[in-house]
Design a protein around this motif. Sequence first.
Motif, PDB file in Angstrom:
ATOM      1  N   SER A 270       0.844  -1.194   0.000  1.00  0.00           N
ATOM      2  CA  SER A 270       0.000   0.000   0.000  1.00  0.00           C
ATOM      3  C   SER A 270       0.880   1.246   0.000  1.00  0.00           C
ATOM      4  CB  SER A 270      -0.929   0.012   1.218  1.00  0.00           C
ATOM      5  OG  SER A 270      -0.169  -0.006   2.417  1.00  0.00           O
ATOM      6  N   GLU A 271       0.283   2.330  -0.428  1.00  0.00           N
ATOM      7  CA  GLU A 271       1.018   3.600  -0.516  1.00  0.00           C
ATOM      8  C   GLU A 271       1.360   4.119   0.876  1.00  0.00           C
ATOM      9  OE1 GLU A 271       0.091   8.188  -1.918  1.00  0.00           O
ATOM     10  OE2 GLU A 271      -0.846   6.520  -3.007  1.00  0.00           O
ATOM     11  N   ASP A 272       2.592   4.643   1.021  1.00  0.00           N
ATOM     12  CA  ASP A 272       2.981   5.255   2.288  1.00  0.00           C
ATOM     13  C   ASP A 272       3.171   6.754   2.100  1.00  0.00           C
ATOM     14  OD1 ASP A 272       5.373   5.478   0.927  1.00  0.00           O
ATOM     15  OD2 ASP A 272       6.422   3.961   2.112  1.00  0.00           O
ATOM     16  N   MET A 273       3.506   7.451   3.201  1.00  0.00           N
ATOM     17  CA  MET A 273       3.618   8.899   3.148  1.00  0.00           C
ATOM     18  C   MET A 273       4.736   9.362   2.212  1.00  0.00           C
ATOM     19  SD  MET A 273       4.148  11.578   6.324  1.00  0.00           S
ATOM     20  CE  MET A 273       2.715  10.874   7.153  1.00  0.00           C
ATOM     21  N   ALA A 274       5.877   8.646   2.216  1.00  0.00           N
ATOM     22  CA  ALA A 274       7.009   9.045   1.379  1.00  0.00           C
ATOM     23  C   ALA A 274       6.637   9.011  -0.097  1.00  0.00           C
ATOM     24  CB  ALA A 274       8.204   8.133   1.650  1.00  0.00           C
ATOM     25  N   PHE A 275       5.894   7.996  -0.506  1.00  0.00           N
ATOM     26  CA  PHE A 275       5.485   7.891  -1.913  1.00  0.00           C
ATOM     27  C   PHE A 275       4.619   9.088  -2.300  1.00  0.00           C
ATOM     28  CE2 PHE A 275       2.528   6.681  -5.238  1.00  0.00           C
ATOM     29  CZ  PHE A 275       3.369   6.104  -6.186  1.00  0.00           C
ATOM     30  N   GLY A 276       3.650   9.416  -1.447  1.00  0.00           N
ATOM     31  CA  GLY A 276       2.779  10.551  -1.735  1.00  0.00           C
ATOM     32  C   GLY A 276       3.531  11.868  -1.809  1.00  0.00           C
ATOM     33  N   GLN A 277       4.551  12.029  -0.971  1.00  0.00           N
ATOM     34  CA  GLN A 277       5.347  13.264  -0.995  1.00  0.00           C
ATOM     35  C   GLN A 277       6.224  13.344  -2.235  1.00  0.00           C
ATOM     36  OE1 GLN A 277       7.403  12.879   2.741  1.00  0.00           O
ATOM     37  NE2 GLN A 277       5.810  13.955   3.911  1.00  0.00           N
ATOM     38  N   CYS A 278       6.730  12.196  -2.657  1.00  0.00           N
ATOM     39  CA  CYS A 278       7.647  12.179  -3.793  1.00  0.00           C
ATOM     40  C   CYS A 278       6.916  12.276  -5.132  1.00  0.00           C
ATOM     41  CB  CYS A 278       8.484  10.901  -3.746  1.00  0.00           C
ATOM     42  SG  CYS A 278       9.856  10.877  -4.922  1.00  0.00           S
ATOM     43  N   PHE A 279       5.691  11.728  -5.179  1.00  0.00           N
ATOM     44  CA  PHE A 279       4.960  11.676  -6.449  1.00  0.00           C
ATOM     45  C   PHE A 279       3.543  12.238  -6.300  1.00  0.00           C
ATOM     46  CE2 PHE A 279       7.953   8.078  -6.402  1.00  0.00           C
ATOM     47  CZ  PHE A 279       8.732   8.415  -7.514  1.00  0.00           C
ATOM     48  N   PRO A 280       3.415  13.516  -5.936  1.00  0.00           N
ATOM     49  CA  PRO A 280       2.068  14.096  -5.845  1.00  0.00           C
ATOM     50  C   PRO A 280       1.406  14.138  -7.215  1.00  0.00           C
ATOM     51  CG  PRO A 280       3.752  15.792  -5.627  1.00  0.00           C
ATOM     52  CD  PRO A 280       4.474  14.489  -5.601  1.00  0.00           C
ATOM     53  N   ASP A 281       0.095  13.976  -7.232  1.00  0.00           N
ATOM     54  CA  ASP A 281      -0.642  13.950  -8.498  1.00  0.00           C
ATOM     55  C   ASP A 281      -0.413  15.212  -9.324  1.00  0.00           C
ATOM     56  OD1 ASP A 281      -1.628  11.451  -7.995  1.00  0.00           O
ATOM     57  OD2 ASP A 281      -3.616  12.128  -7.356  1.00  0.00           O
ATOM     58  N   THR A 282      -0.297  16.361  -8.656  1.00  0.00           N
ATOM     59  CA  THR A 282      -0.106  17.608  -9.391  1.00  0.00           C
ATOM     60  C   THR A 282       1.190  17.586 -10.202  1.00  0.00           C
ATOM     61  OG1 THR A 282       0.892  18.569  -7.395  1.00  0.00           O
ATOM     62  CG2 THR A 282      -1.447  19.029  -7.798  1.00  0.00           C
ATOM     63  N   VAL A 283       2.231  17.016  -9.622  1.00  0.00           N
ATOM     64  CA  VAL A 283       3.515  16.919 -10.326  1.00  0.00           C
ATOM     65  C   VAL A 283       3.404  15.942 -11.488  1.00  0.00           C
ATOM     66  CG1 VAL A 283       5.919  16.172 -10.132  1.00  0.00           C
ATOM     67  CG2 VAL A 283       4.904  17.599  -8.346  1.00  0.00           C
ATOM     68  N   LEU A 284       2.774  14.799 -11.256  1.00  0.00           N
ATOM     69  CA  LEU A 284       2.628  13.813 -12.317  1.00  0.00           C
ATOM     70  C   LEU A 284       1.782  14.365 -13.466  1.00  0.00           C
ATOM     71  CD1 LEU A 284       2.123  10.485 -10.302  1.00  0.00           C
ATOM     72  CD2 LEU A 284       4.242  11.501 -11.175  1.00  0.00           C
ATOM     73  N   GLU A 285       0.755  15.130 -13.148  1.00  0.00           N
ATOM     74  CA  GLU A 285      -0.064  15.756 -14.195  1.00  0.00           C
ATOM     75  C   GLU A 285       0.768  16.737 -15.016  1.00  0.00           C
ATOM     76  OE1 GLU A 285      -2.933  15.154 -15.320  1.00  0.00           O
ATOM     77  OE2 GLU A 285      -4.218  14.285 -13.777  1.00  0.00           O
ATOM     78  N   ASP A 286       1.647  17.478 -14.346  1.00  0.00           N
ATOM     79  CA  ASP A 286       2.537  18.396 -15.062  1.00  0.00           C
ATOM     80  C   ASP A 286       3.461  17.637 -16.022  1.00  0.00           C
ATOM     81  OD1 ASP A 286       1.506  20.627 -13.858  1.00  0.00           O
ATOM     82  OD2 ASP A 286       3.099  20.824 -12.358  1.00  0.00           O
ATOM     83  N   VAL A 287       3.946  16.492 -15.583  1.00  0.00           N
ATOM     84  CA  VAL A 287       4.813  15.686 -16.436  1.00  0.00           C
ATOM     85  C   VAL A 287       4.046  15.224 -17.673  1.00  0.00           C
ATOM     86  CG1 VAL A 287       6.183  13.564 -16.608  1.00  0.00           C
ATOM     87  CG2 VAL A 287       6.264  14.928 -14.512  1.00  0.00           C
ATOM     88  N   VAL A 288       2.801  14.797 -17.485  1.00  0.00           N
ATOM     89  CA  VAL A 288       1.973  14.358 -18.622  1.00  0.00           C
ATOM     90  C   VAL A 288       1.784  15.504 -19.601  1.00  0.00           C
ATOM     91  CG1 VAL A 288      -0.296  13.515 -19.325  1.00  0.00           C
ATOM     92  CG2 VAL A 288       0.780  12.590 -17.275  1.00  0.00           C
ATOM     93  N   SER A 289       1.408  16.675 -19.099  1.00  0.00           N
ATOM     94  CA  SER A 289       1.187  17.833 -19.974  1.00  0.00           C
ATOM     95  C   SER A 289       2.456  18.191 -20.732  1.00  0.00           C
ATOM     96  CB  SER A 289       0.722  19.037 -19.149  1.00  0.00           C
ATOM     97  OG  SER A 289      -0.499  18.772 -18.505  1.00  0.00           O
ATOM     98  N   ASN A 290       3.568  18.216 -20.019  1.00  0.00           N
ATOM     99  CA  ASN A 290       4.841  18.586 -20.626  1.00  0.00           C
ATOM    100  C   ASN A 290       5.258  17.579 -21.696  1.00  0.00           C
ATOM    101  OD1 ASN A 290       7.978  18.372 -20.646  1.00  0.00           O
ATOM    102  ND2 ASN A 290       7.568  20.397 -19.786  1.00  0.00           N
ATOM    103  N   ALA A 291       5.141  16.292 -21.375  1.00  0.00           N
ATOM    104  CA  ALA A 291       5.553  15.257 -22.319  1.00  0.00           C
ATOM    105  C   ALA A 291       4.672  15.250 -23.558  1.00  0.00           C
ATOM    106  CB  ALA A 291       5.517  13.884 -21.636  1.00  0.00           C
TER     107      ALA A 291
END
Length: 384
Positions: free
Chosen positions: A305-326
């Motif tokens: 299951s997801e832990d706090m470190a994963f959520g801090q390292c890969f927030p949805d907002t950052v991942l969405e930015d990567v998708v838009s940029n790519a």
Amino acid sequence: MVFDLFLGALLQVKKRALHLQEVAVTNPRSDLRDIQRQCIEKLKQALAEIDGLIVETETIWRQDPSLALDLYRHLSDQVFIIERNGVFSLIHSPESDAFLTKLIQQICRDIGFPVLAPTVSQTSRTHYRFERQFNLMFVPPLESRFLLHLPDLYHELCHPLFSKEYKQLPSLQPFRTQFSNMVLDRTQALTQQMQMLDRREGPAEEMLRLNTWLASWAPDWLEEFYCDLFAVFTLGPAYAWANCYLCLKLRENPFATPSEVKVEHPPNAARMSIMLMGLRRLGFDDAADGCSALWANQVQTTGYSEDMAFGQCFPDTVLEDVVSNAFKAFEDIGLRRSEPGKHAGVALCLNQAWDSFWTDPEGFGEWETKAVTHLQKELAGAAS
């Protein structure tokens, strides 16, 4: 005495390079011409450097034995790399490699790929990987007989876009600009977090963790995310299904986030999230829903299951930015995007394969064998 060993070893490297050169120049396979050319060129360069060191070896040894050893080790490493990757492929690649190389070439035509198509070699001891020095894609033996993992070809096909030899290519400048902007964005964001932590004298373990994330995000994780999104952008749902299939074989925690030492690949849960975001951005909502449900059930079954470190390292907002940029980067260099109901060419075949699998998992093997035979005939006809 050590000098005698050094000189003898240097002469052995030259002999090995000459034998490798002989193997390379006599290879008769037309489908391996690109690898043959790369091997011959790299061996020619290595032999010139070896001969230069042999001529100067006594002088260099008298002045600085450690320098002489460094030069020898560098040349030995270079020859080993040529043997392990290029010449090994020339010797051991099966005839069926020609089919996969034609398949890659067809994919490149289908999507408007802007650089040279790689050659494929079924000599991988693990999964798919790309070797930049030889523009060579390694896949497992017998991969030409199966379809469900072939979507991973699309992921590996993105890696050549990051090759140094294309760095100044005008047509790829928009791609490199977008990627550089994303690297800068991630670097600045994590650096700011580290500065804030330093000002409030936060724990050393947290600073180490942020340093590790910074070293991993830029550029390694971003390149892997881009490659995942390239596959989603050009192929569609088949790549996300194939990733679930691959992760089913893996034992590691899909949420594992490094805290001390950088790693080259982001955790699989982050990669899956970014694929699902990409599918939704392209309009594949039904496929994204199905794949998301499968992934959630798959993760639950493994007990992770997801832990706090994963959520801090890969927030949805950052991942969405990567998708838009790519996606903007891919559009800017003219790649053809995957759209619901509009698949054609190889993308149609690979998406149909996964549709057929989900329709009848038990009977899929027979369908797959017929589909591979049909695809081979289609590619043979296109090449003639």
